[in-house]
Design a protein around this motif. Structure first.
Motif, PDB file in Angstrom:
ATOM      1  N   PHE A  17       2.633  -9.016  -5.946  1.00 13.98           N
ATOM      2  CA  PHE A  17       3.931  -8.568  -5.449  1.00 13.98           C
ATOM      3  C   PHE A  17       4.983  -8.620  -6.550  1.00 13.98           C
ATOM      4  O   PHE A  17       5.722  -7.664  -6.763  1.00 13.98           O
ATOM      5  N   LEU A  18       5.023  -9.722  -7.265  1.00 21.07           N
ATOM      6  CA  LEU A  18       6.061  -9.905  -8.282  1.00 21.07           C
ATOM      7  C   LEU A  18       5.748  -9.217  -9.603  1.00 21.07           C
ATOM      8  O   LEU A  18       6.653  -8.703 -10.259  1.00 21.07           O
ATOM      9  N   LEU A  19       4.487  -9.225 -10.014  1.00 17.54           N
ATOM     10  CA  LEU A  19       4.165  -8.801 -11.378  1.00 17.54           C
ATOM     11  C   LEU A  19       3.160  -7.655 -11.477  1.00 17.54           C
ATOM     12  O   LEU A  19       3.016  -7.059 -12.535  1.00 17.54           O
ATOM     13  N   GLY A  20       2.456  -7.357 -10.401  1.00 17.49           N
ATOM     14  CA  GLY A  20       1.420  -6.327 -10.453  1.00 17.49           C
ATOM     15  C   GLY A  20       1.962  -4.925 -10.237  1.00 17.49           C
ATOM     16  O   GLY A  20       3.135  -4.720  -9.917  1.00 17.49           O
ATOM     17  N   SER A  21       1.082  -3.963 -10.381  1.00 18.10           N
ATOM     18  CA  SER A  21       1.434  -2.574 -10.087  1.00 18.10           C
ATOM     19  C   SER A  21       1.476  -2.372  -8.581  1.00 18.10           C
ATOM     20  O   SER A  21       0.963  -3.196  -7.809  1.00 18.10           O
ATOM     21  N   LEU A  22       2.074  -1.281  -8.149  1.00 17.91           N
ATOM     22  CA  LEU A  22       2.131  -0.989  -6.725  1.00 17.91           C
ATOM     23  C   LEU A  22       0.723  -0.883  -6.139  1.00 17.91           C
ATOM     24  O   LEU A  22       0.434  -1.447  -5.077  1.00 17.91           O
ATOM     25  N   SER A  23      -0.165  -0.215  -6.855  1.00 20.11           N
ATOM     26  CA  SER A  23      -1.528  -0.046  -6.339  1.00 20.11           C
ATOM     27  C   SER A  23      -2.279  -1.376  -6.273  1.00 20.11           C
ATOM     28  O   SER A  23      -3.036  -1.618  -5.331  1.00 20.11           O
ATOM     29  N   SER A  24      -2.073  -2.271  -7.256  1.00 23.21           N
ATOM     30  CA  SER A  24      -2.752  -3.564  -7.206  1.00 23.21           C
ATOM     31  C   SER A  24      -2.199  -4.424  -6.071  1.00 23.21           C
ATOM     32  O   SER A  24      -2.930  -5.190  -5.441  1.00 23.21           O
ATOM     33  N   TYR A  25      -0.904  -4.302  -5.791  1.00 22.55           N
ATOM     34  CA  TYR A  25      -0.316  -5.028  -4.669  1.00 22.55           C
ATOM     35  C   TYR A  25      -0.878  -4.513  -3.347  1.00 22.55           C
ATOM     36  O   TYR A  25      -1.278  -5.301  -2.486  1.00 22.55           O
ATOM     37  N   GLU A  26      -0.923  -3.196  -3.206  1.00 28.07           N
ATOM     38  CA  GLU A  26      -1.488  -2.616  -1.983  1.00 28.07           C
ATOM     39  C   GLU A  26      -2.926  -3.088  -1.777  1.00 28.07           C
ATOM     40  O   GLU A  26      -3.311  -3.445  -0.654  1.00 28.07           O
ATOM     41  N   ALA A  27      -3.705  -3.112  -2.843  1.00 25.25           N
ATOM     42  CA  ALA A  27      -5.097  -3.561  -2.753  1.00 25.25           C
ATOM     43  C   ALA A  27      -5.170  -5.035  -2.356  1.00 25.25           C
ATOM     44  O   ALA A  27      -6.067  -5.439  -1.601  1.00 25.25           O
ATOM     45  N   SER A  28      -4.235  -5.852  -2.826  1.00 25.30           N
ATOM     46  CA  SER A  28      -4.253  -7.282  -2.497  1.00 25.30           C
ATOM     47  C   SER A  28      -3.962  -7.532  -1.022  1.00 25.30           C
ATOM     48  O   SER A  28      -4.346  -8.564  -0.480  1.00 25.30           O
ATOM     49  N   LEU A  29      -3.299  -6.598  -0.359  1.00 28.51           N
ATOM     50  CA  LEU A  29      -2.967  -6.735   1.056  1.00 28.51           C
ATOM     51  C   LEU A  29      -4.123  -6.334   1.974  1.00 28.51           C
ATOM     52  O   LEU A  29      -4.201  -6.795   3.115  1.00 28.51           O
ATOM     53  N   GLN A  30      -4.997  -5.475   1.488  1.00 27.37           N
ATOM     54  CA  GLN A  30      -6.052  -4.906   2.331  1.00 27.37           C
ATOM     55  C   GLN A  30      -6.900  -5.931   3.079  1.00 27.37           C
ATOM     56  O   GLN A  30      -7.180  -5.729   4.270  1.00 27.37           O
ATOM     57  N   PRO A  31      -7.324  -7.033   2.467  1.00 29.38           N
ATOM     58  CA  PRO A  31      -8.172  -7.979   3.199  1.00 29.38           C
ATOM     59  C   PRO A  31      -7.509  -8.576   4.443  1.00 29.38           C
ATOM     60  O   PRO A  31      -8.181  -9.095   5.325  1.00 29.38           O
ATOM     61  N   PHE A  32      -6.185  -8.473   4.530  1.00 25.77           N
ATOM     62  CA  PHE A  32      -5.447  -9.086   5.636  1.00 25.77           C
ATOM     63  C   PHE A  32      -5.151  -8.106   6.770  1.00 25.77           C
ATOM     64  O   PHE A  32      -4.614  -8.494   7.799  1.00 25.77           O
ATOM     65  N   HIS A  33      -5.475  -6.846   6.574  1.00 16.87           N
ATOM     66  CA  HIS A  33      -5.320  -5.806   7.595  1.00 16.87           C
ATOM     67  C   HIS A  33      -3.956  -5.852   8.286  1.00 16.87           C
ATOM     68  O   HIS A  33      -3.876  -5.962   9.516  1.00 16.87           O
ATOM     69  N   PRO A  34      -2.856  -5.758   7.492  1.00 17.31           N
ATOM     70  CA  PRO A  34      -1.539  -5.806   8.131  1.00 17.31           C
ATOM     71  C   PRO A  34      -1.300  -4.558   8.986  1.00 17.31           C
ATOM     72  O   PRO A  34      -1.819  -3.481   8.682  1.00 17.31           O
ATOM     73  N   GLU A  35      -0.540  -4.723  10.039  1.00 22.98           N
ATOM     74  CA  GLU A  35      -0.133  -3.577  10.851  1.00 22.98           C
ATOM     75  C   GLU A  35       0.612  -2.589   9.957  1.00 22.98           C
ATOM     76  O   GLU A  35       1.254  -2.990   8.976  1.00 22.98           O
ATOM     77  N   GLN A  36       0.572  -1.316  10.294  1.00 21.10           N
ATOM     78  CA  GLN A  36       1.169  -0.269   9.459  1.00 21.10           C
ATOM     79  C   GLN A  36       2.644  -0.529   9.171  1.00 21.10           C
ATOM     80  O   GLN A  36       3.087  -0.400   8.042  1.00 21.10           O
ATOM     81  N   VAL A  37       3.399  -0.927  10.180  1.00 20.30           N
ATOM     82  CA  VAL A  37       4.831  -1.161   9.985  1.00 20.30           C
ATOM     83  C   VAL A  37       5.062  -2.321   9.019  1.00 20.30           C
ATOM     84  O   VAL A  37       5.982  -2.282   8.190  1.00 20.30           O
ATOM     85  N   ILE A  38       4.233  -3.347   9.096  1.00 19.70           N
ATOM     86  CA  ILE A  38       4.353  -4.486   8.180  1.00 19.70           C
ATOM     87  C   ILE A  38       3.961  -4.068   6.773  1.00 19.70           C
ATOM     88  O   ILE A  38       4.645  -4.396   5.798  1.00 19.70           O
ATOM     89  N   ARG A  39       2.860  -3.335   6.646  1.00 18.70           N
ATOM     90  CA  ARG A  39       2.406  -2.842   5.344  1.00 18.70           C
ATOM     91  C   ARG A  39       3.485  -1.954   4.706  1.00 18.70           C
ATOM     92  O   ARG A  39       3.811  -2.107   3.534  1.00 18.70           O
ATOM     93  N   ASP A  40       4.047  -1.036   5.476  1.00 19.06           N
ATOM     94  CA  ASP A  40       5.081  -0.136   4.954  1.00 19.06           C
ATOM     95  C   ASP A  40       6.311  -0.907   4.482  1.00 19.06           C
ATOM     96  O   ASP A  40       6.887  -0.593   3.443  1.00 19.06           O
ATOM     97  N   SER A  41       6.683  -1.935   5.228  1.00 15.22           N
ATOM     98  CA  SER A  41       7.836  -2.762   4.837  1.00 15.22           C
ATOM     99  C   SER A  41       7.547  -3.508   3.538  1.00 15.22           C
ATOM    100  O   SER A  41       8.410  -3.587   2.650  1.00 15.22           O
TER     101      SER A  41
END
Length: 85
Positions: A17-41
């Motif tokens: 979140f703080l230091l990675g690229s947008l794509s690496s951050y998005e990939a780090s979230l995937q294992p947690f299966h956030p709801e779409q609204v949470i992911r978008d936020s």
């Protein structure tokens, strides 16, 4: 509240979140299966965060690491105000 010892994934996601690229951050979230609204936020916050200087973001990461390693993080004192979040 978990410490980095009990939840290394949290520190990993925070680092992305703080230091990675947008794509690496998005990939780090995937294992947690956030709801779409949470992911978008979270993605919108990442985009805003990326406009800040890297040194500032690195210092925030250092602060997070210091907090996670502090005695307050390993006791109930540090979580009293976070309950209900």
């Amino acid at each position: 509240m978990a410490s980095a010892e009990t939840c290394p994934s949290f520190l990993y996601v925070l680092e992305k979140f703080l230091l990675g690229s947008l794509s690496s951050y998005e990939a780090s979230l995937q294992p947690f299966h956030p709801e779409q609204v949470i992911r978008d936020s979270a993605i919108e916050m990442k985009r805003l965060l990326d406009t800040l200087p890297e040194e500032l973001r690195m210092n925030v990461m250092k602060l997070a690491d210091k907090i996670l390693k502090s005695p307050q993080c390993t006791s109930d004192k540090g979580t009293q105000n976070l309950q209900g979040v």
